[in-house]
Design an enzyme around this catalytic site. Structure first.
Site, PDB file in Angstrom:
ATOM      1  CB  CYS A   1       1.934   0.875  -5.935  1.00 18.88           C
ATOM      2  SG  CYS A   1       0.338   1.617  -5.237  1.00 18.88           S
TER       3      CYS A   1
ATOM      4  CE1 TYR B   1       0.273   9.309  -3.945  1.00 21.04           C
ATOM      5  CE2 TYR B   1      -0.910   7.632  -2.287  1.00 21.04           C
ATOM      6  CZ  TYR B   1       0.202   7.542  -2.999  1.00 21.04           C
ATOM      7  OH  TYR B   1       1.068   7.048  -2.617  1.00 21.04           O
TER       8      TYR B   1
HETATM    9  C1  FMN Z   1       5.166  -1.693  -1.078  1.00 22.29           C
HETATM   10  C2  FMN Z   1       3.877  -1.490  -0.674  1.00 22.29           C
HETATM   11  C3  FMN Z   1       3.056  -0.819  -1.153  1.00 22.29           C
HETATM   12  C4  FMN Z   1       1.735  -0.065  -0.947  1.00 22.29           C
HETATM   13  N1  FMN Z   1       0.949   0.437  -1.822  1.00 22.29           N
HETATM   14  C5  FMN Z   1      -0.555   1.234  -1.305  1.00 22.29           C
HETATM   15  C6  FMN Z   1      -1.013   1.410  -2.538  1.00 22.29           C
HETATM   16  O1  FMN Z   1      -1.376   0.742  -3.250  1.00 22.29           O
HETATM   17  N2  FMN Z   1      -2.424   1.808  -1.281  1.00 22.29           N
HETATM   18  C7  FMN Z   1      -2.425   1.984  -0.466  1.00 22.29           C
HETATM   19  O2  FMN Z   1      -3.452   2.582  -0.067  1.00 22.29           O
HETATM   20  N3  FMN Z   1      -1.756   1.718   0.382  1.00 22.29           N
HETATM   21  C8  FMN Z   1      -0.735   0.877  -0.171  1.00 22.29           C
HETATM   22  N4  FMN Z   1       0.646   0.929   0.586  1.00 22.29           N
HETATM   23  C9  FMN Z   1       0.173   0.909   2.166  1.00 22.29           C
HETATM   24  C10 FMN Z   1      -0.035  -0.603   2.822  1.00 22.29           C
HETATM   25  O3  FMN Z   1      -1.520  -1.065   2.309  1.00 22.29           O
HETATM   26  C11 FMN Z   1      -0.443   0.037   4.278  1.00 22.29           C
HETATM   27  O4  FMN Z   1      -1.209   0.675   4.344  1.00 22.29           O
HETATM   28  C12 FMN Z   1       0.815  -0.237   5.552  1.00 22.29           C
HETATM   29  O5  FMN Z   1       2.424  -0.745   4.451  1.00 22.29           O
HETATM   30  C13 FMN Z   1       0.677  -0.178   6.904  1.00 22.29           C
HETATM   31  O6  FMN Z   1       0.715  -1.667   6.922  1.00 22.29           O
HETATM   32  P1  FMN Z   1       1.588  -2.667   6.877  1.00 22.29           P
HETATM   33  O7  FMN Z   1       2.686  -2.047   8.520  1.00 22.29           O
HETATM   34  O8  FMN Z   1       0.830  -3.904   6.884  1.00 22.29           O
HETATM   35  O9  FMN Z   1       2.467  -2.888   6.095  1.00 22.29           O
HETATM   36  C14 FMN Z   1       1.912  -0.238   0.384  1.00 22.29           C
HETATM   37  C15 FMN Z   1       2.420  -0.561   1.431  1.00 22.29           C
HETATM   38  C16 FMN Z   1       3.623  -1.412   0.604  1.00 22.29           C
HETATM   39  C17 FMN Z   1       4.467  -1.688   1.510  1.00 22.29           C
END
Ligand code: FMN
Length: 359
Positions: A25, A181
């Site tokens: 997001c 959600y």
């Molecule tokens: C700023 C931000 C926005 C996110 N928005 C979503 C989203 O829209 N849909 C979703 O399934 N996960 C969302 N996530 C979770 C990420 O897709 C991901 O699963 C999570 O950050 C873990 O991965 P990472 O350790 O590489 O950040 C969001 C994470 C961050 C940091």
């Protein structure tokens, strides 16, 4: 041996490598419309060499937004700016993906950096909906328990969102079934205490998800892949477990789902999650091998060698990266260099002089 820069095929599509930009997001929309921010932000990650770029949770109804800054696709007009983004991503070698979502009882919030709170009446708050009238936490209002008519209308909204995503040129569609959600909240016994056909037994709690996916699959072409993001564990006693996720993944495979994106948590603020490198990878591995379906691993994957090892050892088919892509939009180009990969270079011609060894 399979590695991070080997192409991956799903149905008629071939991803140039195993790296996906996880949906994130951006809270940068007015009334759900994508802006120039999205074009530049997502376009940079396509230029940066990702095989797949998945656009953030995109609400199927206005009430399905987490916040008033969320992206939406509840009218045809919303698809127009998204079409430009999808076209740009394809032109630069990335498969354009989109996550369609409904935030359920976690909706109607203010953009996080403006305060983690519910919208006020002046700001246009709405009544949230959920399987049961159980609030997410003390800081959230009690949602309205959905009628069967509301469930059917929401499924229809997912179908329309899928049709609009297709019309906008997206080639990969992900149904958001994670992070507490709406669809996730139907699955978990902690948030779903219904006594009708949509609650109670495992089969009944899965019904909303399966009906949604079945209906979406009817409008999403057979030639294009469909994914589902699951919270593979609630990390809570008495909650949804990895065994439940494996059983659901088998059912989703029968509904012609191609990929399970293996996340976790989000159903309760009281969950104790052992966050650390690769902490969700065992979920991707278990589902891949026990349900016999392709999986994406996500969560705390930041290093090239780490991501490559997940693919090489067959723990998952794809790695999705979120925050590291915010730090470095060119992460795949740097990983390609670090791994001395020999597959076709992802470096754009325009950037060749910065990566002389790679072109
Ligand atoms: C700023 C931000 C926005 C996110 N928005 C979503 C989203 O829209 N849909 C979703 O399934 N996960 C969302 N996530 C979770 C990420 O897709 C991901 O699963 C999570 O950050 C873990 O991965 P990472 O350790 O590489 O950040 C969001 C994470 C961050 C940091």
């Amino acid at each position: 041996m399979t590695h991070l820069f080997e192409p991956f095929s799903m149905r008629s599509l071939t991803l140039r490598n195993r790296i996906g930009v996880s949906p994130m997001c951006q809270y940068s929309c007015h009334q759900g419309f994508a802006s120039d921010w999205h074009l530049v932000h997502l376009g940079s990650r396509a230029v940066g060499g990702a095989g797949l770029v998945i656009i953030e949770a995109t609400a199927v109804t206005p009430e399905g937004r987490i916040s008033d800054g969320d992206l939406g696709i509840w009218t045809d007009a919303h698809a127009e700016p998204l079409a430009r983004i999808a076209r740009f991503m394809r032109q630069h070698g990335a498969v354009p993906g989109i996550q369609i979502a409904h935030a359920g009882r976690k909706a109607s919030r203010k953009t996080p950096w403006l305060g983690d709170r519910e919208l006020t009446a002046e700001e246009g708050r709405w009544t949230t909906i959920a399987p049961s009238a159980i609030a997410f936490s003390d800081n959230y209002p009690t949602p309205e328990a959905m009628s069967v008519e509301q469930i059917q209308a929401t499924i229809a909204a997912f179908v329309q969102a899928a049709e609009r995503s297709l019309a906008a040129g997206f080639q990969f569609l992900e149904v958001h079934g994670a992070h507490g959600y709406l669809l996730n909240s139907f699955l978990s016994p902690l948030s779903n205490t219904r006594t009708d056909a949509y609650g109670g037994t495992f089969e009944n709690r899965c019904r909303m998800m399966l009906e949604t996916v079945r209906a979406v699959r009817q409008v999403w072409p057979e030639s294009l892949p469909l994914g589902v993001r699951l919270s593979c564990s609630d990390w809570m006693d008495g909650g949804w477990t990895i065994d439940d996720s494996i059983a659901l993944a088998m059912l989703l495979k029968k509904e012609s789902v191609d990929l399970i994106d293996c996340s976790s948590g989000g159903i309760s603020p009281n969950a104790r999650i052992p966050v650390g490198a690769n902490y969700q990878v065992p979920f991707a591995e278990a589902i891949k091998h026990q349900a016999g379906i392709a999986t994406a691993a996500v969560g705390m994957i930041t290093e090239a060698m780490q991501a490559d090892a997940i693919i090489r050892t067959g723990q998952a088919d794809l790695v999705f990266i979120a925050r590291e892509f915010l730090r470095d939009p060119y992460w795949p180009l740097h990983a390609y260099q670090a791994l001395h990969a020999k597959t076709e270079s992802p470096v754009p011609l325009q950037y060749a002089r910065a990566f002389p060894a790679l072109r």
